[in-house]
Design a protein around this motif. Sequence first.
Motif, PDB file in Angstrom:
ATOM      1  N   UNK A  66       3.937 -14.676  -5.800  1.00  0.00           N
ATOM      2  CA  UNK A  66       4.266 -13.573  -4.893  1.00  0.00           C
ATOM      3  C   UNK A  66       2.968 -12.974  -4.351  1.00  0.00           C
ATOM      4  N   UNK A  67       2.866 -12.942  -3.030  1.00  0.00           N
ATOM      5  CA  UNK A  67       1.747 -12.258  -2.375  1.00  0.00           C
ATOM      6  C   UNK A  67       2.261 -10.888  -1.966  1.00  0.00           C
ATOM      7  N   UNK A  68       1.565  -9.836  -2.390  1.00  0.00           N
ATOM      8  CA  UNK A  68       2.053  -8.490  -2.089  1.00  0.00           C
ATOM      9  C   UNK A  68       1.216  -7.815  -0.995  1.00  0.00           C
ATOM     10  N   UNK A  69       1.906  -7.058  -0.160  1.00  0.00           N
ATOM     11  CA  UNK A  69       1.273  -6.186   0.831  1.00  0.00           C
ATOM     12  C   UNK A  69       1.851  -4.803   0.615  1.00  0.00           C
ATOM     13  N   UNK A  70       1.168  -3.782   1.112  1.00  0.00           N
ATOM     14  CA  UNK A  70       1.818  -2.471   1.141  1.00  0.00           C
ATOM     15  C   UNK A  70       2.773  -2.457   2.327  1.00  0.00           C
ATOM     16  N   UNK A  71       3.698  -1.541   2.341  1.00  0.00           N
ATOM     17  CA  UNK A  71       4.609  -1.422   3.470  1.00  0.00           C
ATOM     18  C   UNK A  71       5.403  -2.694   3.686  1.00  0.00           C
ATOM     19  N   UNK A  72       5.354  -3.201   4.904  1.00  0.00           N
ATOM     20  CA  UNK A  72       6.008  -4.465   5.240  1.00  0.00           C
ATOM     21  C   UNK A  72       4.940  -5.558   5.331  1.00  0.00           C
ATOM     22  N   UNK A  73       5.225  -6.756   4.786  1.00  0.00           N
ATOM     23  CA  UNK A  73       4.183  -7.790   4.760  1.00  0.00           C
ATOM     24  C   UNK A  73       3.923  -8.404   6.134  1.00  0.00           C
ATOM     25  N   UNK A  74       4.830  -8.165   7.079  1.00  0.00           N
ATOM     26  CA  UNK A  74       4.656  -8.721   8.420  1.00  0.00           C
ATOM     27  C   UNK A  74       3.949  -7.768   9.365  1.00  0.00           C
ATOM     28  N   UNK A  75       3.646  -6.545   8.926  1.00  0.00           N
ATOM     29  CA  UNK A  75       3.012  -5.555   9.802  1.00  0.00           C
ATOM     30  C   UNK A  75       1.552  -5.387   9.401  1.00  0.00           C
ATOM     31  N   UNK A  76       0.660  -5.977  10.183  1.00  0.00           N
ATOM     32  CA  UNK A  76      -0.793  -5.902   9.933  1.00  0.00           C
ATOM     33  C   UNK A  76      -1.087  -6.232   8.473  1.00  0.00           C
ATOM     34  N   UNK A  77      -0.544  -7.360   7.998  1.00  0.00           N
ATOM     35  CA  UNK A  77      -0.600  -7.627   6.558  1.00  0.00           C
ATOM     36  C   UNK A  77      -0.576  -9.125   6.260  1.00  0.00           C
ATOM     37  N   UNK A  78      -0.181  -9.471   5.037  1.00  0.00           N
ATOM     38  CA  UNK A  78      -0.408 -10.818   4.518  1.00  0.00           C
ATOM     39  C   UNK A  78       0.474 -11.926   5.092  1.00  0.00           C
ATOM     40  N   UNK A  79       1.634 -11.617   5.653  1.00  0.00           N
ATOM     41  CA  UNK A  79       2.512 -12.714   6.091  1.00  0.00           C
ATOM     42  C   UNK A  79       1.807 -13.564   7.155  1.00  0.00           C
TER      43      UNK A  79
END
Length: 244
Positions: A76-89
């Motif tokens: 599992x790769x974790x991001x804060x908030x949503x992973x698709x918004x300026x993040x890891x996805x």
Amino acid sequence: MTGTLTIAGLGPGNDAMVTPEVTAALASATDILGYAPYVARVPPRAGLKLHPSDNREELQRASEALRLASEGGQVVVVSSGDPGVFAMASAVFEALEQAPQYQALPIRVLPGITAMLAAAARAGAPLGHDFCAINLSDNLKPWSVIEKRLRLAADGDFSIAMYNPRSASRPEGFGRALGALRDAGCGERLVIFARAVSAADEKIVTVTLNEATPEMADMRTLVIVGNSQTRRVGRWVYAPRRVE
Ligand code: SAH
């Protein structure tokens, strides 16, 4: 066991805002990767390996996650908030483009409550009409693009959610962003500074753009600039649903 890769959003900070779907993915994970403060939100347990890393290492982290999943891990790769918004996805899919041997891996993206929605809910309904979101960090794009998008968003009368407004390494940009919006005639618009939403030290402040100063934001702040119709009702701020 077949490996899987899940990219999960942890929400803005409070555990009550983590979705049950994400909680279940964390409970069956063998490996958790992410920026250290986000990995620290996952309680340690036997059989779970935590892989915290620096926030500048996204692509490397994404490649490592693909490799661990290909070896059978429930990753599992974790991001804060949503992973698709300026993040890891996006970082994972970039890594996947560079490593086609992993394209058959089962990958899931689990949404989370992104900062702008958590912030908007605290303030009232400032995103109740058309809006856009912009990342003010110029680490991955030139400043000229940011300024152009701000001008066009102002011209289109969108409400504007700003992520990553200001950091120690980028102290100047946010002041320039406020200046660009003032130059575009937005001085009377309401601006919400939502800091550490859902954490114990949460603070929400609303001023007009003319009253806003760069020091009002830091890296834990989400800024929402209202549109020309955005108004106050009591202690709330909302954007009317109708435009005449
Ligand atoms: N993927 C994240 C955004 C990562 S960019 C999401 O969907 O929310 C990081 C930026 O998000 C921060 O600089 C800040 O602008 C915003 N942010 C994240 N959590 C926040 C919170 N709890 N309160 C206010 N802003 C937050």
